[in-house]
Enzyme design. Structure first.
Site, PDB file in Angstrom:
ATOM      1  N   LYS A 190       0.774  -0.753  -0.335  1.00 19.65           N
ATOM      2  CA  LYS A 190       0.417   0.290  -0.227  1.00 19.65           C
ATOM      3  C   LYS A 190       0.704   0.938  -0.069  1.00 19.65           C
ATOM      4  CE  LYS A 190      -4.426  -2.007   2.327  1.00 19.65           C
ATOM      5  NZ  LYS A 190      -4.940  -1.328   3.304  1.00 19.65           N
ATOM      6  N   ALA A 215      -2.641   3.195  15.339  1.00 19.64           N
ATOM      7  CA  ALA A 215      -2.235   4.722  14.811  1.00 19.64           C
ATOM      8  C   ALA A 215      -1.579   4.331  13.116  1.00 19.64           C
ATOM      9  CB  ALA A 215      -1.085   5.607  15.128  1.00 19.64           C
ATOM     10  N   GLY A 216      -1.859   2.565  12.598  1.00 19.15           N
ATOM     11  CA  GLY A 216      -1.392   1.636  11.779  1.00 19.15           C
ATOM     12  C   GLY A 216      -1.674   2.604   9.965  1.00 19.15           C
ATOM     13  N   GLY A 221     -16.792  -4.437  11.285  1.00 15.56           N
ATOM     14  CA  GLY A 221     -15.535  -3.613  10.203  1.00 15.56           C
ATOM     15  C   GLY A 221     -16.515  -5.065   8.832  1.00 15.56           C
TER      16      GLY A 221
HETATM   17  P1  NDP Z   1      -0.517  -1.957  10.584  1.00 14.47           P
HETATM   18  O1  NDP Z   1      -0.050  -3.453  11.230  1.00 14.47           O
HETATM   19  O2  NDP Z   1      -0.292  -0.592  10.154  1.00 14.47           O
HETATM   20  O3  NDP Z   1      -1.523  -1.694  12.141  1.00 14.47           O
HETATM   21  C1  NDP Z   1      -1.567  -2.104  13.024  1.00 14.47           C
HETATM   22  C2  NDP Z   1      -1.818  -1.028  14.129  1.00 14.47           C
HETATM   23  O4  NDP Z   1      -1.969  -1.723  15.583  1.00 14.47           O
HETATM   24  C3  NDP Z   1      -0.097  -0.891  15.519  1.00 14.47           C
HETATM   25  O5  NDP Z   1      -1.311   0.457  16.104  1.00 14.47           O
HETATM   26  C4  NDP Z   1      -0.286  -1.616  16.272  1.00 14.47           C
HETATM   27  O6  NDP Z   1       0.733  -1.092  17.241  1.00 14.47           O
HETATM   28  C5  NDP Z   1      -1.010  -1.324  16.762  1.00 14.47           C
HETATM   29  N1  NDP Z   1      -1.338  -2.973  17.239  1.00 14.47           N
HETATM   30  C6  NDP Z   1      -1.252  -4.462  16.843  1.00 14.47           C
HETATM   31  N2  NDP Z   1      -1.378  -5.443  18.176  1.00 14.47           N
HETATM   32  C7  NDP Z   1      -1.240  -4.371  19.091  1.00 14.47           C
HETATM   33  C8  NDP Z   1      -1.191  -4.998  20.296  1.00 14.47           C
HETATM   34  N3  NDP Z   1      -1.495  -6.275  20.658  1.00 14.47           N
HETATM   35  N4  NDP Z   1      -1.382  -4.150  21.439  1.00 14.47           N
HETATM   36  C9  NDP Z   1      -1.675  -3.194  21.013  1.00 14.47           C
HETATM   37  N5  NDP Z   1      -1.362  -2.238  19.857  1.00 14.47           N
HETATM   38  C10 NDP Z   1      -1.353  -3.419  18.779  1.00 14.47           C
HETATM   39  O7  NDP Z   1      -2.031  -2.249  10.557  1.00 14.47           O
HETATM   40  P2  NDP Z   1      -3.130  -1.849   9.244  1.00 14.47           P
HETATM   41  O8  NDP Z   1      -3.470  -0.838  10.438  1.00 14.47           O
HETATM   42  O9  NDP Z   1      -3.221  -2.054   7.822  1.00 14.47           O
HETATM   43  O10 NDP Z   1      -4.595  -3.234  10.398  1.00 14.47           O
HETATM   44  C11 NDP Z   1      -4.809  -3.207  11.065  1.00 14.47           C
HETATM   45  C12 NDP Z   1      -5.873  -3.801  11.430  1.00 14.47           C
HETATM   46  O11 NDP Z   1      -7.120  -3.080  10.982  1.00 14.47           O
HETATM   47  C13 NDP Z   1      -5.995  -4.865  11.095  1.00 14.47           C
HETATM   48  O12 NDP Z   1      -6.730  -6.402  11.655  1.00 14.47           O
HETATM   49  C14 NDP Z   1      -6.632  -5.314   9.215  1.00 14.47           C
HETATM   50  O13 NDP Z   1      -8.006  -6.838   8.986  1.00 14.47           O
HETATM   51  C15 NDP Z   1      -7.976  -3.885  10.065  1.00 14.47           C
HETATM   52  N6  NDP Z   1      -7.899  -3.730   7.719  1.00 14.47           N
HETATM   53  C16 NDP Z   1      -9.817  -3.137   8.195  1.00 14.47           C
HETATM   54  C17 NDP Z   1     -10.628  -2.824   6.995  1.00 14.47           C
HETATM   55  C18 NDP Z   1     -11.511  -3.449   6.659  1.00 14.47           C
HETATM   56  O14 NDP Z   1     -11.797  -2.865   5.613  1.00 14.47           O
HETATM   57  N7  NDP Z   1     -12.723  -3.839   7.445  1.00 14.47           N
HETATM   58  C19 NDP Z   1      -9.308  -2.448   6.151  1.00 14.47           C
HETATM   59  C20 NDP Z   1      -7.916  -2.454   6.094  1.00 14.47           C
HETATM   60  C21 NDP Z   1      -7.380  -3.015   7.637  1.00 14.47           C
HETATM   61  P3  NDP Z   1       1.992  -0.381  16.642  1.00 14.47           P
HETATM   62  O15 NDP Z   1       2.115   0.955  16.504  1.00 14.47           O
HETATM   63  O16 NDP Z   1       2.151   0.353  18.532  1.00 14.47           O
HETATM   64  O17 NDP Z   1       2.801  -1.180  17.054  1.00 14.47           O
END
Ligand code: NDP
Length: 287
Positions: free
Chosen positions: A71, A132-133, A249
């Site tokens: 992406k 914040a991902g 979602g």
């Molecule tokens: P990223 O890897 O970019 O971001 C993941 C985020 O989750 C970060 O903020 C990370 O924090 C946090 N995180 C993960 N595990 C933990 C934990 N155990 N405790 C606290 N924080 C945690 O992923 P994406 O943003 O691309 O995707 C995130 C989710 O969104 C996925 O599950 C994906 O399936 C879903 N999604 C759904 C969509 C839909 O259409 N419904 C579309 C796009 C995504 P840190 O920065 O500290 O690592």
């Protein structure tokens, strides 16, 4: 005689991509719209992304979705990138027009649509966001576009949380505060919308819950989750127990696909039929 066997090609590039279910909703939409489109689920390795993207016009493809890990990288290979996708720094949809590659991001738009469909207004609202991902970036930019006023970002990694805050302050009018997520956190009482954008709860970790004080979820709040599988997450269950309205979602996933399909076909697909197809695919009866 005169029958055309030719198909318009779209699809998704990802690595890994095997478990991406978008083909199910896309083909449902194409059949319903009666357009001869074919959605391909294609494994493209990171080192092949440039060649794969540049080949779209040669294949006369209408466009492509991008998923993990493409992406962000894909922006380099496009002719035009939409303003909001530039701010997010991520593109999930490419469409081809006159041989040129156009990049958009429909993830956040899909999320906003799922709120609008549930009659939830965003103008002037305070949003409390977990994560914040990539998904968080897309959602935060579209929240700003939709007129939300205040955003609290709760994230484990300080660097990522502060980077998103800085980006939003530079490009939007949102009032943003970052809080480090290093213990069980309460949700502010005046929160209108709580949204989980982290991957907590994603299959197979379906019993995982975000580390928040669930008793600070109040009945006036709308609680949203981006997790599509299984959509009835532990967070949403906790919110239901406290009489908050919930949004799962699946709506986001379907609505972002509706937006992309509109870019590729010029037609608006039936979100309800697509959602039913996905629920059936997942073997989910209760959505
Ligand atoms: P990223 O890897 O970019 O971001 C993941 C985020 O989750 C970060 O903020 C990370 O924090 C946090 N995180 C993960 N595990 C933990 C934990 N155990 N405790 C606290 N924080 C945690 O992923 P994406 O943003 O691309 O995707 C995130 C989710 O969104 C996925 O599950 C994906 O399936 C879903 N999604 C759904 C969509 C839909 O259409 N419904 C579309 C796009 C995504 P840190 O920065 O500290 O690592």
């Amino acid at each position: 005689m005169g029958k055309s066997y030719r198909e318009e090609l779209v699809g998704v590039f990802g690595y890994p991509v095997d478990e991406n279910p978008t083909v199910v909703v896309a083909q449902t939409a194409f059949e319903d719209l009666q357009v001869p489109y074919r959605y391909l689920t294609v494994e493209v390795r990171p080192e092949d992304l440039k060649d794969a993207i540049r080949a779209l016009p040669a294949w006369n493809m209408k466009g492509i979705h991008l998923t993990i890990p493409h992406k962000v990288e894909v922006l380099k290979y496009l002719d035009h990138v939409a303003e909001d996708a530039k701010i997010m720094g991520a593109v999930n949809t490419v469409y081809v027009k006159d041989g040129k590659l156009y990049g958009e991001n429909t993830d956040g738009k899909g999320f906003i649509k799922s709120l609008v469909n549930a009659d939830i207004a965003l103008e002037g609202k305070k949003v409390f966001m977990l994560g914040a991902g990539g998904a968080a970036r897309a959602i935060a930019v579209e929240l700003a576009n939709a007129g939300a006023k205040e955003l609290i970002i709760l994230n484990r990694s300080r660097a990522r949380g502060e980077e998103l805050k800085a980006l939003l302050e530079e490009h939007t009018k949102l009032q943003v505060e970052y809080r480090e997520w290093d213990h069980t956190m309460p949700i502010d009482e005046d929160t209108d919308i709580l949204v989980n954008t982290t991957s907590i709860g994603l299959y197979p970790e379906v019993d995982a819950k975000p580390d928040i004080v669930f008793d600070t979820i109040l009945p006036h709040m709308v609680v949203c989750d981006v997790i599509p599988n299984h959509p009835h997450t532990q967070l949403l269950k906790e919110a239901e127990k406290r009489n908050a309205k919930t949004i799962d979602g699946l709506g986001m996933l379907i609505n972002q696909a509706v937006e992309s399909i509109r870019m590729w076909t010029g037609k608006t697909a039936d979100a309800e039929k697509m959602k039913n197809a996905l629920a059936k695919e997942y073997g989910i009866a209760d959505v």
